[in-house]
Design a protein around this motif. Structure first.
Motif, PDB file in Angstrom:
ATOM      1  N   PHE A   1       0.833  -1.202   0.000  1.00  0.00           N
ATOM      2  CA  PHE A   1       0.000   0.000   0.000  1.00  0.00           C
ATOM      3  C   PHE A   1       0.873   1.260   0.000  1.00  0.00           C
ATOM      4  CE2 PHE A   1      -2.493   3.083   2.651  1.00  0.00           C
ATOM      5  CZ  PHE A   1      -3.497   3.353   1.727  1.00  0.00           C
ATOM      6  N   GLU A   2       1.917   1.284   0.818  1.00  0.00           N
ATOM      7  CA  GLU A   2       2.813   2.441   0.870  1.00  0.00           C
ATOM      8  C   GLU A   2       3.533   2.632  -0.460  1.00  0.00           C
ATOM      9  OE1 GLU A   2       2.905   4.722   3.235  1.00  0.00           O
ATOM     10  OE2 GLU A   2       1.418   3.594   4.401  1.00  0.00           O
ATOM     11  N   GLU A   3       3.951   1.546  -1.094  1.00  0.00           N
ATOM     12  CA  GLU A   3       4.587   1.640  -2.419  1.00  0.00           C
ATOM     13  C   GLU A   3       3.614   2.188  -3.458  1.00  0.00           C
ATOM     14  OE1 GLU A   3       7.652   1.267  -3.596  1.00  0.00           O
ATOM     15  OE2 GLU A   3       8.459   0.769  -1.630  1.00  0.00           O
ATOM     16  N   ALA A   4       2.346   1.753  -3.390  1.00  0.00           N
ATOM     17  CA  ALA A   4       1.325   2.245  -4.321  1.00  0.00           C
ATOM     18  C   ALA A   4       1.096   3.740  -4.119  1.00  0.00           C
ATOM     19  CB  ALA A   4       0.024   1.466  -4.143  1.00  0.00           C
ATOM     20  N   LYS A   5       1.053   4.190  -2.869  1.00  0.00           N
ATOM     21  CA  LYS A   5       0.892   5.624  -2.589  1.00  0.00           C
ATOM     22  C   LYS A   5       2.078   6.412  -3.129  1.00  0.00           C
ATOM     23  CE  LYS A   5       0.063   5.758   1.891  1.00  0.00           C
ATOM     24  NZ  LYS A   5      -0.328   6.237   3.245  1.00  0.00           N
ATOM     25  N   ASP A   6       3.287   5.901  -2.922  1.00  0.00           N
ATOM     26  CA  ASP A   6       4.482   6.589  -3.411  1.00  0.00           C
ATOM     27  C   ASP A   6       4.456   6.730  -4.936  1.00  0.00           C
ATOM     28  OD1 ASP A   6       5.437   6.827  -0.823  1.00  0.00           O
ATOM     29  OD2 ASP A   6       6.888   5.196  -1.018  1.00  0.00           O
ATOM     30  N   LEU A   7       4.116   5.643  -5.623  1.00  0.00           N
ATOM     31  CA  LEU A   7       4.087   5.687  -7.083  1.00  0.00           C
ATOM     32  C   LEU A   7       3.004   6.643  -7.583  1.00  0.00           C
ATOM     33  CD1 LEU A   7       4.996   4.813  -9.883  1.00  0.00           C
ATOM     34  CD2 LEU A   7       3.483   2.822  -9.667  1.00  0.00           C
TER      35      LEU A   7
ATOM     36  N   PHE B   1      -6.960   0.204   2.966  1.00  0.00           N
ATOM     37  CA  PHE B   1      -5.882   0.104   1.976  1.00  0.00           C
ATOM     38  C   PHE B   1      -6.359   0.467   0.567  1.00  0.00           C
ATOM     39  CE2 PHE B   1      -4.946  -2.649   5.538  1.00  0.00           C
ATOM     40  CZ  PHE B   1      -3.680  -2.228   5.887  1.00  0.00           C
ATOM     41  N   ALA B   2      -6.946   1.665   0.450  1.00  0.00           N
ATOM     42  CA  ALA B   2      -7.455   2.161  -0.830  1.00  0.00           C
ATOM     43  C   ALA B   2      -6.943   3.579  -1.074  1.00  0.00           C
ATOM     44  CB  ALA B   2      -8.978   2.138  -0.848  1.00  0.00           C
ATOM     45  N   ILE B   3      -6.640   3.870  -2.321  1.00  0.00           N
ATOM     46  CA  ILE B   3      -6.141   5.182  -2.735  1.00  0.00           C
ATOM     47  C   ILE B   3      -7.047   5.683  -3.847  1.00  0.00           C
ATOM     48  CG2 ILE B   3      -4.160   6.458  -3.654  1.00  0.00           C
ATOM     49  CD1 ILE B   3      -2.517   3.830  -2.836  1.00  0.00           C
ATOM     50  N   THR B   4      -7.497   6.914  -3.742  1.00  0.00           N
ATOM     51  CA  THR B   4      -8.289   7.535  -4.798  1.00  0.00           C
ATOM     52  C   THR B   4      -7.468   8.668  -5.392  1.00  0.00           C
ATOM     53  OG1 THR B   4     -10.338   7.001  -3.644  1.00  0.00           O
ATOM     54  CG2 THR B   4     -10.464   8.669  -5.372  1.00  0.00           C
ATOM     55  N   CYS B   5      -7.316   8.628  -6.714  1.00  0.00           N
ATOM     56  CA  CYS B   5      -6.511   9.621  -7.428  1.00  0.00           C
ATOM     57  C   CYS B   5      -7.338  10.263  -8.524  1.00  0.00           C
ATOM     58  CB  CYS B   5      -5.308   8.955  -8.098  1.00  0.00           C
ATOM     59  SG  CYS B   5      -4.249   8.016  -7.011  1.00  0.00           S
ATOM     60  N   GLU B   6      -6.836  11.390  -9.007  1.00  0.00           N
ATOM     61  CA  GLU B   6      -7.336  11.983 -10.233  1.00  0.00           C
ATOM     62  C   GLU B   6      -6.205  11.949 -11.245  1.00  0.00           C
ATOM     63  OE1 GLU B   6     -10.729  15.120  -8.752  1.00  0.00           O
ATOM     64  OE2 GLU B   6      -8.814  15.907  -9.449  1.00  0.00           O
TER      65      GLU B   6
ATOM     66  N   ILE C   1      -7.166   2.640  -6.447  1.00  0.00           N
ATOM     67  CA  ILE C   1      -6.171   1.577  -6.285  1.00  0.00           C
ATOM     68  C   ILE C   1      -6.465   0.886  -4.958  1.00  0.00           C
ATOM     69  CG2 ILE C   1      -3.709   1.042  -6.099  1.00  0.00           C
ATOM     70  CD1 ILE C   1      -3.352   3.966  -7.434  1.00  0.00           C
ATOM     71  N   THR C   2      -6.613  -0.435  -4.984  1.00  0.00           N
ATOM     72  CA  THR C   2      -6.889  -1.171  -3.747  1.00  0.00           C
ATOM     73  C   THR C   2      -5.850  -2.264  -3.539  1.00  0.00           C
ATOM     74  OG1 THR C   2      -8.405  -2.686  -4.884  1.00  0.00           O
ATOM     75  CG2 THR C   2      -9.381  -0.744  -3.826  1.00  0.00           C
ATOM     76  N   CYS C   3      -5.535  -2.503  -2.271  1.00  0.00           N
ATOM     77  CA  CYS C   3      -4.610  -3.559  -1.871  1.00  0.00           C
ATOM     78  C   CYS C   3      -5.350  -4.476  -0.915  1.00  0.00           C
ATOM     79  CB  CYS C   3      -3.378  -2.967  -1.190  1.00  0.00           C
ATOM     80  SG  CYS C   3      -2.439  -1.831  -2.232  1.00  0.00           S
ATOM     81  N   ASP C   4      -5.570  -5.717  -1.323  1.00  0.00           N
ATOM     82  CA  ASP C   4      -6.326  -6.672  -0.522  1.00  0.00           C
ATOM     83  C   ASP C   4      -5.451  -7.845  -0.133  1.00  0.00           C
ATOM     84  OD1 ASP C   4      -8.947  -5.376  -0.750  1.00  0.00           O
ATOM     85  OD2 ASP C   4      -8.836  -5.964  -2.858  1.00  0.00           O
ATOM     86  N   GLY C   5      -5.680  -8.359   1.063  1.00  0.00           N
ATOM     87  CA  GLY C   5      -4.951  -9.530   1.516  1.00  0.00           C
ATOM     88  C   GLY C   5      -5.128  -9.706   3.015  1.00  0.00           C
ATOM     89  N   PRO C   6      -4.757 -10.867   3.507  1.00  0.00           N
ATOM     90  CA  PRO C   6      -4.900 -11.137   4.937  1.00  0.00           C
ATOM     91  C   PRO C   6      -3.887 -10.336   5.761  1.00  0.00           C
ATOM     92  CG  PRO C   6      -3.832 -12.981   3.838  1.00  0.00           C
ATOM     93  CD  PRO C   6      -4.234 -12.012   2.769  1.00  0.00           C
ATOM     94  N   ASP C   7      -4.288  -9.933   6.946  1.00  0.00           N
ATOM     95  CA  ASP C   7      -3.384  -9.212   7.841  1.00  0.00           C
ATOM     96  C   ASP C   7      -2.280 -10.140   8.326  1.00  0.00           C
ATOM     97  OD1 ASP C   7      -4.867  -6.874   7.656  1.00  0.00           O
ATOM     98  OD2 ASP C   7      -6.157  -7.405   9.352  1.00  0.00           O
ATOM     99  N   GLY C   8      -1.051  -9.636   8.320  1.00  0.00           N
ATOM    100  CA  GLY C   8       0.069 -10.381   8.864  1.00  0.00           C
ATOM    101  C   GLY C   8       0.623 -11.482   7.976  1.00  0.00           C
ATOM    102  N   VAL C   9       0.069 -11.652   6.784  1.00  0.00           N
ATOM    103  CA  VAL C   9       0.527 -12.688   5.855  1.00  0.00           C
ATOM    104  C   VAL C   9       1.072 -11.989   4.602  1.00  0.00           C
ATOM    105  CG1 VAL C   9      -0.170 -14.672   4.454  1.00  0.00           C
ATOM    106  CG2 VAL C   9      -1.193 -14.326   6.704  1.00  0.00           C
ATOM    107  N   PRO C  10       2.271 -12.347   4.147  1.00  0.00           N
ATOM    108  CA  PRO C  10       2.840 -11.683   2.971  1.00  0.00           C
ATOM    109  C   PRO C  10       2.170 -12.120   1.661  1.00  0.00           C
ATOM    110  CG  PRO C  10       4.349 -13.365   3.752  1.00  0.00           C
ATOM    111  CD  PRO C  10       3.205 -13.312   4.730  1.00  0.00           C
ATOM    112  N   SER C  11       0.951 -11.650   1.468  1.00  0.00           N
ATOM    113  CA  SER C  11       0.169 -11.977   0.269  1.00  0.00           C
ATOM    114  C   SER C  11      -0.814 -10.835   0.021  1.00  0.00           C
ATOM    115  CB  SER C  11      -0.574 -13.297   0.473  1.00  0.00           C
ATOM    116  OG  SER C  11      -1.376 -13.579  -0.646  1.00  0.00           O
TER     117      SER C  11
END
Length: 114
Positions: free
Chosen positions: A29-35, A52-57, A71-81
């Protein structure tokens, strides 16, 4: 003209499919925000750190209008997926850039995290 385009497993181009990353959701999510913040013509409107959602124009110019890109980032908490999805929606303009917006973000994001 209005339109939309979103990542989907149904697309043949791999950069238009949801991106599965073997990393924790928070880091992706942080990488997506940076990009999104670094891309020319893109502006982050809001971030939802809980979901874990980002709204852009995305400025499309006079012919394409401004697109709302989510942009959304989905996955289980604490699991690298984590699975990243992008959706672009345009409400005005003569031409839709929605597919190009999704491809622009996903191509660069794929390079950044894979």
């Amino acid at each position: 003209m209005s339109g939309s385009f979103a990542t989907s497993e149904q697309h043949s181009h791999f950069n238009l499919k949801p991106l599965a990353v073997a990393s924790l959701k928070r880091g992706v999510f942080e990488e997506a925000k940076d990009l999104a913040g670094d891309l020319p013509g893109w502006r982050i409107v809001s971030t939802d750190d809980e979901h874990f959602a980002i709204t852009c124009e995305r400025d499309g110019g006079t012919l394409s209008g401004t697109a709302k890109v989510t942009i959304t980032c989905d996955g289980p908490d604490g699991v690298p997926s984590t699975v990243v999805n992008v959706k672009s929606e345009t409400a005005s303009g003569l031409f839709s850039r929605d597919r190009k917006n999704v491809l622009e973000f996903m191509t660069l994001f794929h390079r950044r995290v894979c």
